[in-house]
Scaffold this active site. Structure first.
Site, PDB file in Angstrom:
ATOM      1  N   ASN A   7     105.739 102.987  68.200  1.00  0.00           N
ATOM      2  CA  ASN A   7     106.596 103.154  67.024  1.00  0.00           C
ATOM      3  C   ASN A   7     108.016 103.408  67.523  1.00  0.00           C
ATOM      4  O   ASN A   7     108.359 104.532  67.890  1.00  0.00           O
ATOM      5  CB  ASN A   7     106.057 104.326  66.193  1.00  0.00           C
ATOM      6  CG  ASN A   7     106.919 104.616  64.984  1.00  0.00           C
ATOM      7  OD1 ASN A   7     107.908 103.933  64.725  1.00  0.00           O
ATOM      8  ND2 ASN A   7     106.552 105.651  64.236  1.00  0.00           N
ATOM      9  N   ARG A  88     104.563  99.250  65.084  1.00  0.00           N
ATOM     10  CA  ARG A  88     105.065  99.495  63.733  1.00  0.00           C
ATOM     11  C   ARG A  88     106.372  98.715  63.595  1.00  0.00           C
ATOM     12  O   ARG A  88     107.281  98.874  64.413  1.00  0.00           O
ATOM     13  CB  ARG A  88     105.320 100.985  63.544  1.00  0.00           C
ATOM     14  CG  ARG A  88     105.868 101.291  62.190  1.00  0.00           C
ATOM     15  CD  ARG A  88     106.026 102.766  61.975  1.00  0.00           C
ATOM     16  NE  ARG A  88     106.653 102.990  60.690  1.00  0.00           N
ATOM     17  CZ  ARG A  88     107.129 104.170  60.314  1.00  0.00           C
ATOM     18  NH1 ARG A  88     107.026 105.209  61.108  1.00  0.00           N
ATOM     19  NH2 ARG A  88     107.687 104.314  59.146  1.00  0.00           N
ATOM     20  N   HIS A 176     107.525 102.781  54.203  1.00  0.00           N
ATOM     21  CA  HIS A 176     106.479 103.810  54.340  1.00  0.00           C
ATOM     22  C   HIS A 176     105.130 103.285  53.857  1.00  0.00           C
ATOM     23  O   HIS A 176     104.242 104.066  53.514  1.00  0.00           O
ATOM     24  CB  HIS A 176     106.780 105.074  53.502  1.00  0.00           C
ATOM     25  CG  HIS A 176     107.896 105.916  54.042  1.00  0.00           C
ATOM     26  ND1 HIS A 176     108.765 106.576  53.223  1.00  0.00           N
ATOM     27  CD2 HIS A 176     108.269 106.216  55.295  1.00  0.00           C
ATOM     28  CE1 HIS A 176     109.638 107.250  53.953  1.00  0.00           C
ATOM     29  NE2 HIS A 176     109.358 107.035  55.226  1.00  0.00           N
ATOM     30  N   LEU A 205     107.223 112.896  51.956  1.00  0.00           N
ATOM     31  CA  LEU A 205     108.463 113.669  52.013  1.00  0.00           C
ATOM     32  C   LEU A 205     108.715 114.132  53.443  1.00  0.00           C
ATOM     33  O   LEU A 205     108.319 115.232  53.834  1.00  0.00           O
ATOM     34  CB  LEU A 205     108.380 114.873  51.060  1.00  0.00           C
ATOM     35  CG  LEU A 205     107.942 114.571  49.616  1.00  0.00           C
ATOM     36  CD1 LEU A 205     107.872 115.852  48.790  1.00  0.00           C
ATOM     37  CD2 LEU A 205     108.867 113.567  48.956  1.00  0.00           C
ATOM     38  N   GLY A 206     109.304 113.268  54.244  1.00  0.00           N
ATOM     39  CA  GLY A 206     109.681 113.628  55.620  1.00  0.00           C
ATOM     40  C   GLY A 206     111.188 113.557  55.733  1.00  0.00           C
ATOM     41  O   GLY A 206     111.889 113.809  54.750  1.00  0.00           O
ATOM     42  N   ASN A 207     111.698 113.205  56.904  1.00  0.00           N
ATOM     43  CA  ASN A 207     113.144 112.982  57.005  1.00  0.00           C
ATOM     44  C   ASN A 207     113.547 111.812  56.119  1.00  0.00           C
ATOM     45  O   ASN A 207     114.508 111.891  55.374  1.00  0.00           O
ATOM     46  CB  ASN A 207     113.538 112.718  58.457  1.00  0.00           C
ATOM     47  CG  ASN A 207     113.620 114.012  59.230  1.00  0.00           C
ATOM     48  OD1 ASN A 207     114.143 115.009  58.738  1.00  0.00           O
ATOM     49  ND2 ASN A 207     113.080 114.011  60.432  1.00  0.00           N
ATOM     50  N   GLY A 208     112.796 110.719  56.235  1.00  0.00           N
ATOM     51  CA  GLY A 208     112.890 109.661  55.235  1.00  0.00           C
ATOM     52  C   GLY A 208     111.867 110.024  54.165  1.00  0.00           C
ATOM     53  O   GLY A 208     110.876 110.687  54.466  1.00  0.00           O
ATOM     54  N   ARG A 237     120.017 110.748  54.181  1.00  0.00           N
ATOM     55  CA  ARG A 237     120.273 109.577  53.335  1.00  0.00           C
ATOM     56  C   ARG A 237     120.404 109.991  51.879  1.00  0.00           C
ATOM     57  O   ARG A 237     119.690 110.881  51.420  1.00  0.00           O
ATOM     58  CB  ARG A 237     119.119 108.573  53.474  1.00  0.00           C
ATOM     59  CG  ARG A 237     119.162 107.790  54.766  1.00  0.00           C
ATOM     60  CD  ARG A 237     117.936 106.921  54.909  1.00  0.00           C
ATOM     61  NE  ARG A 237     117.065 107.414  55.955  1.00  0.00           N
ATOM     62  CZ  ARG A 237     115.835 106.955  56.182  1.00  0.00           C
ATOM     63  NH1 ARG A 237     115.320 106.019  55.423  1.00  0.00           N
ATOM     64  NH2 ARG A 237     115.117 107.450  57.165  1.00  0.00           N
ATOM     65  N   GLY A 326     106.646 115.885  56.584  1.00  0.00           N
ATOM     66  CA  GLY A 326     106.947 117.266  56.992  1.00  0.00           C
ATOM     67  C   GLY A 326     107.130 118.220  55.828  1.00  0.00           C
ATOM     68  O   GLY A 326     106.589 119.327  55.825  1.00  0.00           O
ATOM     69  N   ASN A 330     104.226 120.859  54.499  1.00  0.00           N
ATOM     70  CA  ASN A 330     104.479 122.248  54.906  1.00  0.00           C
ATOM     71  C   ASN A 330     105.131 123.140  53.876  1.00  0.00           C
ATOM     72  O   ASN A 330     105.081 124.358  54.008  1.00  0.00           O
ATOM     73  CB  ASN A 330     105.356 122.254  56.163  1.00  0.00           C
ATOM     74  CG  ASN A 330     104.647 121.637  57.343  1.00  0.00           C
ATOM     75  OD1 ASN A 330     103.574 122.082  57.734  1.00  0.00           O
ATOM     76  ND2 ASN A 330     105.224 120.576  57.895  1.00  0.00           N
ATOM     77  N   GLU A 383     100.434 107.539  60.309  1.00  0.00           N
ATOM     78  CA  GLU A 383     100.705 106.097  60.305  1.00  0.00           C
ATOM     79  C   GLU A 383     100.118 105.414  61.523  1.00  0.00           C
ATOM     80  O   GLU A 383      99.642 104.290  61.445  1.00  0.00           O
ATOM     81  CB  GLU A 383     102.216 105.860  60.242  1.00  0.00           C
ATOM     82  CG  GLU A 383     102.744 106.086  58.847  1.00  0.00           C
ATOM     83  CD  GLU A 383     104.127 106.662  58.825  1.00  0.00           C
ATOM     84  OE1 GLU A 383     104.393 107.598  59.613  1.00  0.00           O
ATOM     85  OE2 GLU A 383     104.953 106.202  58.022  1.00  0.00           O
TER      86      GLU A 383
HETATM   87  P1  ADP Z   1     109.890 112.136  59.934  1.00  0.00           P
HETATM   88  O1  ADP Z   1     110.134 111.454  58.638  1.00  0.00           O
HETATM   89  O2  ADP Z   1     111.052 112.036  60.882  1.00  0.00           O
HETATM   90  O3  ADP Z   1     108.549 111.871  60.544  1.00  0.00           O
HETATM   91  P2  ADP Z   1     108.783 114.694  59.210  1.00  0.00           P
HETATM   92  O4  ADP Z   1     107.700 114.076  58.408  1.00  0.00           O
HETATM   93  O5  ADP Z   1     108.427 115.447  60.433  1.00  0.00           O
HETATM   94  O6  ADP Z   1     109.935 113.679  59.550  1.00  0.00           O
HETATM   95  O7  ADP Z   1     109.558 115.682  58.221  1.00  0.00           O
HETATM   96  C1  ADP Z   1     110.671 116.412  58.602  1.00  0.00           C
HETATM   97  C2  ADP Z   1     111.061 117.334  57.486  1.00  0.00           C
HETATM   98  O8  ADP Z   1     109.995 118.240  57.214  1.00  0.00           O
HETATM   99  C3  ADP Z   1     112.281 118.185  57.830  1.00  0.00           C
HETATM  100  O9  ADP Z   1     113.134 118.287  56.715  1.00  0.00           O
HETATM  101  C4  ADP Z   1     111.648 119.537  58.094  1.00  0.00           C
HETATM  102  O10 ADP Z   1     112.538 120.572  57.817  1.00  0.00           O
HETATM  103  C5  ADP Z   1     110.531 119.545  57.093  1.00  0.00           C
HETATM  104  N1  ADP Z   1     109.572 120.617  57.413  1.00  0.00           N
HETATM  105  C6  ADP Z   1     108.767 120.728  58.488  1.00  0.00           C
HETATM  106  N2  ADP Z   1     108.090 121.905  58.438  1.00  0.00           N
HETATM  107  C7  ADP Z   1     108.485 122.537  57.302  1.00  0.00           C
HETATM  108  C8  ADP Z   1     108.153 123.785  56.686  1.00  0.00           C
HETATM  109  N3  ADP Z   1     107.275 124.629  57.226  1.00  0.00           N
HETATM  110  N4  ADP Z   1     108.750 124.095  55.516  1.00  0.00           N
HETATM  111  C9  ADP Z   1     109.646 123.258  54.966  1.00  0.00           C
HETATM  112  N5  ADP Z   1     109.999 122.087  55.493  1.00  0.00           N
HETATM  113  C10 ADP Z   1     109.430 121.715  56.648  1.00  0.00           C
END
Ligand code: ADP
Length: 613
Positions: A7, A88, A176, A205-208, A237, A326, A330, A383
């Protein structure tokens, strides 16, 4: 079989090895992180979830460098043999509806999609090129982030912009896809249900970040668009903005298109709203009373909630909402904020469950309360595993030798017709009425009745629609797509019998009227006897491609559903619109296209991938 998954991003290369003979387990995981002129950081974890992460500086300055160093890294941990490489790939344009075995032509097509994903496709291409040089004898497979979204209908993927722009590829593609598909399957598994029976809204809900509406196994809308900028507020973004801002920024601030684009990708989103792209920092600051952080959280949650509401409307309901990525995995408080306003649709969270989730070993816990109608599920994004399963699927399919000889299947054209339930018969024809048989149909026990009814819609009506016997448990009205416009009602394309949430229509009979649901456009299908299915190597629920060579010449009907049942006579059924399109007047034969039983993407039957960690 072991599969190496790559990836590649602009600043990192994630990789993993999956052992498909040991429950699809990931046996090795690594990442070259933050490439720079002086190298990067390498993280590796050999073994299962319990194994320790190791971290060390590495000299790789870019994706090609990192892949070139990979054989040494892998053999250091005892991984010298794997049988395939899965990549990917961000953007497959409108060409790739599913994973593709990489050859020069595929590589060229991926290159041609680069203008649609200028930040992502170049890294993917670099990885593919290097991996083909390093492992020339291994099959290499591209799995596209866009492929799952190929089923999004025209009304949801079309931007209302000039035709010439659309002809240049401007439309919603969505991203995604691998993640949305994976978590939808996980959710269905957690609910002990088939994904083809569920309406799911998946929130990655990650960075993207994106939300996806998955209606009975098919993506029908998603928040990301032509690029990965549209939709939700993300780490850096912007998500949705008014397209009018481009001209404004150009006129008022003298910004170039590149500057605007760069800022929307890298200086916007949470970073712009709260000074950090990391939700953990923002939640901490908000808890400490920071007003901008509090607002950023509110804006973020609102956008997700708005799209969940929109997708309930798009699908006409929802059975389950899934959180991943993320933040989705979390942040209990973010899940709560997003879900709290949906009590009116019967969604109630259980606070204890929401706050105490444990996602280890691929768990997908439910966090709704006991009385909640809508289920809420949290699960880890995986993924790479999904890509590994796609690779296996594609290679296995290629390995199946097509049965010798051509299989011809009779094709029959179904005109619009109605199946009635007992109460419907009474309402339309009066108490004690029995249908009378006009003639037998080709499927045993199916017959056309002398009776007809009128089908009445808000725009127009269709008279004398044939009733078919015998009576069924539920009334079903099968019309063509053109008929739906005559009636003025939108009807879904469904297999016979799948009638939940179908539109209501009025039937008019000699003794009375009846408003009933059950209006569908029948999905083209093949009735097949078990014996024939065995000969042709087909299974119930599978989709195949059929070639009809009649009237207007060759027409391919992709995605034809195979229905196998004792007593069925083997015969393909298409409706009048399909017959007209192919120029077929009466009966004809179609030819099963061998070895291409999985042309189009979806979950049903042929995509019934097993999930395992
Ligand atoms: P990517 O899209 O790069 O794979 P991730 O899925 O790891 O990213 O998501 C990253 C996001 O998840 C960041 O905004 C990070 O702050 C958030 N995150 C990770 N752990 C927690 C937590 N315990 N509470 C709130 N947000 C979290």
């Amino acid at each position: 079989m072991k599969i190496l998954i790559l990836n590649a991003g602009s600043s990192s290369l994630k990789f993993g090895i999956f052992d498909m003979d040991r429950d699809d387990r990931r046996v090795f995981k690594g990442e070259f992180e933050r490439f720079g002129p002086s190298g990067c950081t390498l993280h590796v974890r050999a073994g299962g979830e319990q194994a320790e992460d190791q971290q060390r500086p590495d000299g790789a300055a870019n994706v090609s460098d990192a892949i070139a160093r990979m054989p040494a890294v892998l053999s250091e941990f005892g991984f010298t043999d794997f049988q395939a490489v899965g990549h990917r790939v961000a953007h497959g344009g409108d060409r790739f509806e599913e994973a593709a075995l990489i050859d020069d032509a595929v590589l060229e097509h991926i290159r041609a999609c680069t203008p649609l994903a200028p930040l992502h496709n170049p890294a993917n291409l670099e990885a593919i090129t290097m991996a083909r040089t390093l492992w020339p004898a291994l099959p290499q497979v591209a799995v596209f982030d866009t492929a799952f979204h190929h089923t999004i209908p025209v009304r949801a993927h079309t931007y209302a912009v000039p035709r010439e722009w659309r002809e240049r590829g401007l439309r919603r593609y969505g991203f995604h896809g691998t993640s949305h598909k994976y978590v939808a399957l996980k959710a269905a598994q957690a609910l002990r249900s088939s994904v083809t029976d569920l309406q799911i809204i998946s929130c990655h809900l990650g960075n993207g970040a994106s939300v996806c509406a998955i209606n009975r196994g098919f993506s029908v809308d998603t928040t990301m668009g032509m690029t990965a900028l549209e939709g939700l507020v993300m780490g850096t973004r912007s998500g949705d903005v008014d397209p009018g801002i481009f001209a404004f920024l150009h006129r008022e601030l003298g910004m170039t298109a590149e500057e605007v684009e760069h800022s929307l990708y890298t200086d916007s989103g949470l970073k712009a709203l709260a000074g950090s792209a990391d939700m953990r920092d923002i939640e901490m600051a908000a808890a400490g009373g920071d007003r901008t952080a509090q607002q950023a959280i509110g804006i973020y949650a609102y956008r997700v909630r708005k799209y969940i509401g929109a997708y309930m409307a798009a699908m006409g309901g929802v059975d389950a909402i899934v959180f991943t990525g993320g933040i989705g995995e979390n942040s209990a408080s973010m899940r709560r904020r997003i879900c709290d306003k949906f009590e009116y649709v019967g969604l109630h969270l259980d606070d204890d469950r929401n706050e105490a989730i444990n996602l280890s070993h691929g768990a997908a816990p439910q966090i709704q309360s006991f009385e909640s109608r809508v289920k809420v599920i949290v699960t880890g994004a995986n993924e790479q595993l999904m890509i590994a399963q796609e690779v296996r699927h594609l290679l296995q399919e290629r390995a199946v030798a097509p049965a010798p000889g051509a299989w011809h299947i009779p094709v029959s054209v179904s005109a619009r017709h109605v199946h009635l339930s007992e109460p419907a018969l009474t309402a339309l024809f009066g108490p004690g009425y029995d249908l009378t048989k006009m003639r037998d149909l080709s499927q045993p026990e199916a017959w056309a009745a002398n009776e007809t009814v009128d089908v009445v819609g808000p725009k127009g009506s269709i008279g004398n629609v044939r009733v078919l016997g015998p009576l069924r448990d539920r009334t079903q009205i099968e019309v063509s797509m053109t008929d739906t416009f005559t009636l003025g009602v939108e009807a879904p394309v469904r297999p016979s019998g799948k009638l939940d949430k179908t539109p209501v229509i009025k039937l008019r009979g000699p003794a009375g009227n009846l408003d009933t649901d059950g209006l569908i456009v029948a999905a083209r299908h093949i009735h097949m006897s078990p014996v024939d299915a065995e000969h042709m190597g087909l299974k119930d629920g599978q989709y195949v491609n059929m070639r009809l060579d009649e009237g207007r010449g060759e027409t391919i009907f992709a995605n034809t559903l195979v229905r196998v049942k004792e007593g069925f006579v083997t015969e393909m059924h298409i409706d009048t619109n399909e017959a007209n399109a192919a120029g077929i007047s009466l009966k004809t034969d179609g030819e099963l296209i061998q070895g291409e039983t999985t042309k189009k993407f979806g979950f049903v039957g042929r995509r019934n991938l097993e999930l395992a960690e």
